[in-house]
Design a protein around this motif. Structure first.
Motif, PDB file in Angstrom:
ATOM      1  N   THR A 122       0.873  -1.197   0.000  1.00 38.50           N
ATOM      2  CA  THR A 122       0.000   0.000   0.000  1.00 38.50           C
ATOM      3  C   THR A 122       0.900   1.235   0.000  1.00 38.50           C
ATOM      4  O   THR A 122       0.968   1.966   0.989  1.00 38.50           O
ATOM      5  N   PRO A 123       1.591   1.492  -1.097  1.00 33.37           N
ATOM      6  CA  PRO A 123       2.619   2.536  -1.098  1.00 33.37           C
ATOM      7  C   PRO A 123       2.063   3.946  -0.986  1.00 33.37           C
ATOM      8  O   PRO A 123       0.951   4.244  -1.430  1.00 33.37           O
ATOM      9  N   ILE A 124       2.872   4.808  -0.383  1.00 28.53           N
ATOM     10  CA  ILE A 124       2.630   6.243  -0.374  1.00 28.53           C
ATOM     11  C   ILE A 124       3.420   6.846  -1.534  1.00 28.53           C
ATOM     12  O   ILE A 124       4.619   6.589  -1.683  1.00 28.53           O
ATOM     13  N   MET A 125       2.730   7.653  -2.340  1.00 29.07           N
ATOM     14  CA  MET A 125       3.333   8.220  -3.538  1.00 29.07           C
ATOM     15  C   MET A 125       3.538   9.727  -3.377  1.00 29.07           C
ATOM     16  O   MET A 125       2.732  10.415  -2.730  1.00 29.07           O
ATOM     17  N   LEU A 126       4.610  10.222  -4.005  1.00 24.40           N
ATOM     18  CA  LEU A 126       4.901  11.645  -4.068  1.00 24.40           C
ATOM     19  C   LEU A 126       4.757  12.093  -5.513  1.00 24.40           C
ATOM     20  O   LEU A 126       5.444  11.578  -6.402  1.00 24.40           O
ATOM     21  N   GLN A 127       3.859  13.041  -5.743  1.00 21.29           N
ATOM     22  CA  GLN A 127       3.593  13.532  -7.093  1.00 21.29           C
ATOM     23  C   GLN A 127       3.972  15.006  -7.202  1.00 21.29           C
ATOM     24  O   GLN A 127       3.454  15.848  -6.470  1.00 21.29           O
ATOM     25  N   MET A 128       4.896  15.334  -8.091  1.00 26.89           N
ATOM     26  CA  MET A 128       5.246  16.724  -8.332  1.00 26.89           C
ATOM     27  C   MET A 128       4.104  17.410  -9.067  1.00 26.89           C
ATOM     28  O   MET A 128       3.458  16.827  -9.933  1.00 26.89           O
TER      29      MET A 128
ATOM     30  N   ASP B  64       6.228  11.598 -13.353  1.00 27.98           N
ATOM     31  CA  ASP B  64       5.636  10.397 -12.770  1.00 27.98           C
ATOM     32  C   ASP B  64       5.716  10.435 -11.251  1.00 27.98           C
ATOM     33  O   ASP B  64       6.673  10.969 -10.678  1.00 27.98           O
ATOM     34  N   PRO B  65       4.730   9.851 -10.568  1.00 30.42           N
ATOM     35  CA  PRO B  65       4.807   9.781  -9.106  1.00 30.42           C
ATOM     36  C   PRO B  65       5.935   8.853  -8.654  1.00 30.42           C
ATOM     37  O   PRO B  65       6.309   7.920  -9.365  1.00 30.42           O
ATOM     38  N   VAL B  66       6.465   9.147  -7.466  1.00 28.40           N
ATOM     39  CA  VAL B  66       7.567   8.383  -6.891  1.00 28.40           C
ATOM     40  C   VAL B  66       7.098   7.754  -5.584  1.00 28.40           C
ATOM     41  O   VAL B  66       6.497   8.431  -4.748  1.00 28.40           O
ATOM     42  N   GLN B  67       7.354   6.474  -5.402  1.00 34.79           N
ATOM     43  CA  GLN B  67       7.016   5.828  -4.136  1.00 34.79           C
ATOM     44  C   GLN B  67       8.013   6.249  -3.067  1.00 34.79           C
ATOM     45  O   GLN B  67       9.222   6.161  -3.265  1.00 34.79           O
ATOM     46  N   ILE B  68       7.500   6.699  -1.917  1.00 39.63           N
ATOM     47  CA  ILE B  68       8.393   7.140  -0.844  1.00 39.63           C
ATOM     48  C   ILE B  68       8.261   6.315   0.435  1.00 39.63           C
ATOM     49  O   ILE B  68       9.103   6.444   1.330  1.00 39.63           O
ATOM     50  N   LEU B  69       7.225   5.491   0.551  1.00 38.82           N
ATOM     51  CA  LEU B  69       7.047   4.671   1.760  1.00 38.82           C
ATOM     52  C   LEU B  69       6.102   3.527   1.439  1.00 38.82           C
ATOM     53  O   LEU B  69       5.287   3.628   0.519  1.00 38.82           O
ATOM     54  N   ASP B  70       6.204   2.442   2.205  1.00 42.63           N
ATOM     55  CA  ASP B  70       5.262   1.333   2.084  1.00 42.63           C
ATOM     56  C   ASP B  70       5.096   0.701   3.458  1.00 42.63           C
ATOM     57  O   ASP B  70       5.868   0.976   4.394  1.00 42.63           O
TER      58      ASP B  70
END
Length: 390
Positions: A259-265, A276-282
């Motif tokens: 269930t990843p947390i994504m970072l979207q610029m 593209d969004p980047v996964q920063i945590l799971d």
């Protein structure tokens, strides 16, 4: 006694309390004007043997006796101790959780601070898509705006009354941007969208298309906005893979999905995704079936990501955080959660949003599991380096 150094386990008052006084083996403070319940709590790190979070707690009343003599706590070295050196208290902590400040169903709250009014927003309830509350005393007392819907139109891509976990930012040009998640009939999942208003209360006008859907991953939920020191805007959100199945109250009981947390610029308009969004945590082994409800701030040049783990409708739900030297990570989870069931009399605390300066936060806690009812609480935040405390 010698004034040099003595370790004591004590009741602690807010930092605005009068100066400390040390008498013999007791640490004394005049009571603040309004008595509250002082909590001495030492949370253990995650217990690898039991695979669950544990806490050790004890409660003491914080008040003056009828004669006005200050109350001191009995010595107990099982709990948090501190050092009194020449009358100065080091490593002091104090009860900092208040509420409920909204005694109505107000889950997943977000906070917006403006010069004269502080606003809170929450997940849909009844026929209201996005709830709004106001505070005119910096978040101490709150008024739920009965019948006011900040987002009466959820957009052509979304379904009403399935709007979750809003967040609102001030874009700095007289426009406020609301991020929210809503069910998309065409995608058959939740998507993350945005809406704008010149009034923090709304009504907000939705964009015609969502920002992100993550349809193969089960949807996108729980968006929150962030602006870095260089002016770059981002949102963070959860990919809702726990909605794909796996059994259990929140899905994924078989541990099948991340269930990843994504970072979207975002572009400068805070509405348009770029790149593209980047996964920063799971989720990890102690997070249960999921992590969710991310919120990102920058505190003393450290990026701090708050989130909740475990299932929202169980007493394992909590508030945790992770830190990173860069906005894109790597993020390291704290060794123990920020708030868990039992802390300050709370049940299933979650859905926290801190203010951008990292001094205050709003969150919900469960007051009834069936039917589910979650009230809003607040907390003042203190820091020890990169360690976050309430």
């Amino acid at each position: 006694m010698e004034a040099a150094s003595q370790s004591l386990s004590v009741c602690l008052f807010p930092s605005i309390a009068p100066p400390l006084r040390v008498f013999g083996s007791l640490f004394l403070l005049p009571s603040p004007p309004s008595s509250k319940l002082g909590i001495i709590s030492r949370r253990k790190p995650f217990d690898s043997d039991q695979g669950s979070k544990t806490t050790e707690r004890r409660e003491f009343p914080r008040n003056c006796s009828a004669s006005g003599v200050p109350t001191a706590c009995p010595f107990d070295n099982t709990f948090s101790s501190l050092t009194v050196l020449y009358g100065i208290c080091f490593n002091c902590v104090y009860a900092a959780v208040y509420g409920p400040v909204i005694s109505a169903n107000f889950p997943d709250p977000a906070i917006l601070v403006t010069p004269n009014v502080t606003y809170a927003y929450a997940t849909n309830s009844g026929n209201i898509n996005i709830q709004v509350a106001t505070s005119y005393d910096n978040g101490t007392t709150w008024t739920l705006l009965d019948g006011v819907d900040a987002l009466p139109d959820v957009g052509p891509w979304a379904t009403v009354n399935l709007t979750w976990a809003p967040d609102v930012i001030d874009r700095g040009d007289g426009t406020f941007v609301m991020y929210y998640s809503a069910e998309s009939p065409s995608q058959m999942t939740h998507c993350v969208g945005a809406a704008t208003s010149t009034n923090p209360v709304g009504p907000y006008t939705p964009q015609t298309q969502p920002i992100a859907c993550q349809t193969p991953g089960g949807g996108a939920i729980d968006p929150a906005g962030f602006q870095d020191v260089d002016g770059q805007r981002y949102i963070v959100y959860k990919v809702d893979r726990s909605s794909l199945g796996g059994g259990g109250a929140c899905g994924n009981a078989n541990d099948q999905y991340s269930t990843p947390i994504m970072l979207q610029m975002m572009e400068a308009d805070a509405l348009t995704a770029t790149g593209d969004p980047v996964q920063i945590l799971d989720r990890g082994p102690y997070d249960g079936p999921l992590i969710e409800a991310p919120a990102l701030i920058l505190h003393n040049w450290t990026y701090v990501l708050t989130f909740s783990s475990n299932c929202y409708n169980t007493d394992l739900y909590d508030i945790a955080y992770a830190t990173a030297p860069s906005v894109s990570g790597p993020y390291t989870k704290a060794s123990s959660p920020l708030l868990v069931t039992g802390d300050d009399g709370l049940a299933a605390p979650g859905g926290a949003t801190p203010t951008p300066d990292g001094t205050f936060m709003v969150f919900h806690a469960t007051v009834n599991f069936n039917p589910l009812m979650r009230y809003m609480y607040t907390a003042t935040i203190s820091w020890n380096g990169t360690a976050m405390n309430v």
